[in-house]
Design an enzyme around this catalytic site. Structure first.
Site, mmCIF file in Angstrom:
data_model
loop_
_atom_site.group_PDB
_atom_site.id
_atom_site.type_symbol
_atom_site.label_atom_id
_atom_site.label_comp_id
_atom_site.label_asym_id
_atom_site.label_seq_id
_atom_site.Cartn_x
_atom_site.Cartn_y
_atom_site.Cartn_z
ATOM 1 N N CYS A 118 0.801 -1.313 -0.110
ATOM 2 C CA CYS A 118 0.003 0.021 -0.471
ATOM 3 C C CYS A 118 0.461 1.452 0.066
ATOM 4 O O CYS A 118 0.556 2.245 -0.482
ATOM 5 C CB CYS A 118 -1.061 -0.126 1.514
ATOM 6 S SG CYS A 118 -2.325 -1.152 1.004
ATOM 7 N N HIS A 258 -3.410 6.963 2.153
ATOM 8 C CA HIS A 258 -3.776 5.831 1.556
ATOM 9 C C HIS A 258 -5.589 5.530 2.226
ATOM 10 O O HIS A 258 -5.626 5.792 3.466
ATOM 11 C CB HIS A 258 -3.159 5.075 1.649
ATOM 12 C CG HIS A 258 -3.018 3.834 1.754
ATOM 13 N ND1 HIS A 258 -3.023 3.000 0.118
ATOM 14 C CD2 HIS A 258 -3.669 2.273 2.375
ATOM 15 C CE1 HIS A 258 -3.764 1.551 -0.095
ATOM 16 N NE2 HIS A 258 -3.851 1.251 1.466
ATOM 17 N N ASN A 288 -9.865 -0.788 -0.901
ATOM 18 C CA ASN A 288 -8.440 -0.235 -0.530
ATOM 19 C C ASN A 288 -7.728 -1.034 -2.495
ATOM 20 O O ASN A 288 -7.656 -1.995 -2.617
ATOM 21 C CB ASN A 288 -7.586 -1.156 0.504
ATOM 22 C CG ASN A 288 -6.290 -0.847 0.368
ATOM 23 O OD1 ASN A 288 -6.118 -0.268 -0.749
ATOM 24 N ND2 ASN A 288 -5.985 -1.989 1.543
HETATM 25 N N1 COA Z 1 -18.439 -8.602 8.493
HETATM 26 C C1 COA Z 1 -18.931 -8.921 9.207
HETATM 27 N N2 COA Z 1 -18.518 -8.979 10.567
HETATM 28 C C2 COA Z 1 -16.923 -9.480 10.076
HETATM 29 C C3 COA Z 1 -16.140 -8.874 8.996
HETATM 30 C C4 COA Z 1 -17.052 -8.862 7.394
HETATM 31 N N3 COA Z 1 -17.029 -8.695 6.951
HETATM 32 N N4 COA Z 1 -15.155 -8.990 8.980
HETATM 33 C C5 COA Z 1 -14.402 -9.137 11.239
HETATM 34 N N5 COA Z 1 -15.677 -9.034 11.140
HETATM 35 C C6 COA Z 1 -15.640 -10.192 12.851
HETATM 36 C C7 COA Z 1 -14.775 -10.372 13.311
HETATM 37 O O1 COA Z 1 -15.444 -12.011 12.789
HETATM 38 C C8 COA Z 1 -15.056 -10.360 14.575
HETATM 39 O O2 COA Z 1 -15.816 -11.132 14.923
HETATM 40 P P1 COA Z 1 -15.592 -11.855 16.419
HETATM 41 O O3 COA Z 1 -15.775 -10.655 17.554
HETATM 42 O O4 COA Z 1 -17.203 -12.538 16.709
HETATM 43 O O5 COA Z 1 -14.223 -12.625 16.485
HETATM 44 C C9 COA Z 1 -15.427 -8.850 14.402
HETATM 45 O O6 COA Z 1 -15.805 -8.588 12.787
HETATM 46 C C10 COA Z 1 -14.033 -7.688 14.980
HETATM 47 O O7 COA Z 1 -13.390 -8.270 13.727
HETATM 48 P P2 COA Z 1 -11.845 -7.183 13.660
HETATM 49 O O8 COA Z 1 -10.584 -7.788 13.014
HETATM 50 O O9 COA Z 1 -11.230 -6.620 15.603
HETATM 51 O O10 COA Z 1 -12.649 -6.037 13.671
HETATM 52 P P3 COA Z 1 -11.949 -4.263 13.696
HETATM 53 O O11 COA Z 1 -12.867 -3.738 14.333
HETATM 54 O O12 COA Z 1 -10.731 -4.634 13.772
HETATM 55 O O13 COA Z 1 -11.913 -4.560 11.778
HETATM 56 C C11 COA Z 1 -10.806 -4.754 9.659
HETATM 57 C C12 COA Z 1 -11.365 -4.884 10.935
HETATM 58 C C13 COA Z 1 -9.722 -5.674 9.361
HETATM 59 C C14 COA Z 1 -12.126 -3.531 9.609
HETATM 60 C C15 COA Z 1 -9.988 -3.153 10.302
HETATM 61 O O14 COA Z 1 -8.984 -4.284 11.040
HETATM 62 C C16 COA Z 1 -9.027 -3.361 9.674
HETATM 63 O O15 COA Z 1 -9.531 -1.881 8.457
HETATM 64 N N6 COA Z 1 -7.651 -3.448 9.690
HETATM 65 C C17 COA Z 1 -6.379 -2.216 8.888
HETATM 66 C C18 COA Z 1 -6.412 -2.850 7.531
HETATM 67 C C19 COA Z 1 -5.859 -2.810 5.981
HETATM 68 O O16 COA Z 1 -6.150 -1.766 5.676
HETATM 69 N N7 COA Z 1 -4.866 -3.577 5.934
HETATM 70 C C20 COA Z 1 -4.409 -2.830 4.747
HETATM 71 C C21 COA Z 1 -3.091 -1.992 4.942
HETATM 72 S S1 COA Z 1 -3.279 -0.888 5.904
#
Ligand code: COA
Length: 333
Positions: A118, A258, A288
């Site tokens: 990214c 980004h 993204n």
């Molecule tokens: N729909 C519904 N629920 C979802 C889901 C989806 N698409 N994806 C994950 N969940 C659930 C998980 O299973 C988890 O459930 P649980 O509590 O029963 O285990 C819950 O949502 C919370 O998951 P978590 O990963 O803690 O959520 P989060 O608030 O961290 O958000 C992301 C998840 C991926 C959006 C976030 O971590 C993120 O943006 N990370 C960075 C990703 C990124 O941008 N990477 C690229 C490089 S920068």
């Protein structure tokens, strides 16, 4: 008499996204997710997908570069160098930049790809600017493009909601004034490599029936850990480049972040002390697109920019890699 250091200016930008729109509603039919969850956690409403067989990232790059050449009235034979930032190259080799150069008729150009996930576009822009500043190259094209749908598992909800396909390209030329790329900071930390990666298909684990069964050709991400690193490092590096250049929040015209997650962007803007009116966002439309997000943002908001505007570009991504770049916009539309 002291000679002034030559600067590299962006003299044109063009973007490209495929036509197919994958909405949150359609994702609800594919995996256990909801539009509400996706919008609140990420800010994404839809993303673009490059459909069809035998269509790789070079297609995105070619469309961007053709549009850019047309818009800037540039003969492809005048291009000295094409750098393509991507983690979804058409093939491991040849480089996607070589394929793009061939298909746009840039027959006097050489090229190479940059792999910094990214942060790829900022890495590539900083690299491209060196060739201009050295005085050895007159026209350099920097492309950021990714076909993320090629490494996404649409049966698993965690990642498929985040990513889309798209790209953008800029033309770099020697600046005629004080505008152009002023400064940049690039960082990496390979100890975070395992948290966001493609496990198979490289020399470590070449493709096999086993790796396919284990779905190791799809993106692997420890989302919440990556989120924490991204928030801290993107905010830190944006603040650092402002401090290094004595820029106050009033001096900054726009943050071009980004587009991975709106919450990461909000945290960065807060640390920089800038209001939402200065933060460029198109995550809701494209998700993204990895190396594509920043040039797509420059393209979408090009009409807002005025000559001399201070722009801060900032990114965080797999590697880990992160970076910020400070430029003064070089033209009025
Ligand atoms: N729909 C519904 N629920 C979802 C889901 C989806 N698409 N994806 C994950 N969940 C659930 C998980 O299973 C988890 O459930 P649980 O509590 O029963 O285990 C819950 O949502 C919370 O998951 P978590 O990963 O803690 O959520 P989060 O608030 O961290 O958000 C992301 C998840 C991926 C959006 C976030 O971590 C993120 O943006 N990370 C960075 C990703 C990124 O941008 N990477 C690229 C490089 S920068």
């Amino acid at each position: 008499m002291t000679s002034k250091k030559l600067k590299a200016s962006i003299t044109g930008v063009h973007g490209y996204v495929p036509d197919y729109i994958l909405t949150n509603r359609e994702l609800e039919t594919l995996v256990d997710t909801t539009d509400e969850w996706i919008v609140t956690r990420t800010g994404i409403k839809e993303r673009r997908i490059l459909k069809g067989d035998m269509k790789g990232t070079s297609i995105l790059g070619v469309e961007c570069v053709k549009g850019l050449l047309n818009k800037t009235d540039t003969d492809p034979k005048e291009i000295d160098l094409i750098i393509c930032a991507t983690v979804t190259p058409d093939m491991l080799f040849p480089s996607t930049s070589n394929l793009i150069a061939d298909r746009v008729g840039a027959s006097n150009s050489y090229g190479f790809d940059i792999s910094a996930a990214c942060s790829g576009f900022i890495y590539a822009l900083a690299t491209g600017s060196q060739f201009i500043e050295a005085g050895t190259h007159k026209k350099v094209i920097v492309v950021g493009a990714d076909k993320m749908s090629s490494i996404i598992d649409y049966e698993e909800r965690k990642n498929c909601v985040l990513f889309g396909d798209g790209g953008g390209a800029v033309l770099l030329e020697p600046s005629e004034d004080e505008n152009g790329i002023q400064d940049y900071l690039l960082k990496s930390d390979g100890s975070g490599g395992d948290m966001l990666c493609l496990k198979a298909g490289g020399s470590l684990k070449p493709a096999s029936i086993e790796t396919i069964k284990n779905k190791e050709h799809y993106i692997y991400q420890e989302g919440s850990s990556v989120f924490k690193f991204a928030v801290t490092n993107m905010a830190d590096i944006s603040e650092e480049i402002m401090n290094n250049n004595n820029l106050s929040s009033d001096d900054v015209a726009y943050l071009v972040p980004h587009q991975a997650n709106k919450r990461i962007i909000d945290a960065t803007a807060k640390r920089m002390g800038i209001g939402p009116e200065k933060v460029l966002l198109n995550i809701e439309k494209y998700g993204n697109t990895t190396a594509g997000t920043i040039p797509l943002c420059l393209w979408d908001f090009e009409n807002k920019f005025k000559k001399g505007d201070n722009l801060i570009l900032a990114a965080f991504g797999g590697g880990f890699t992160w970076g910020s770049l400070y430029l003064k916009w070089s033209y009025n539309n």
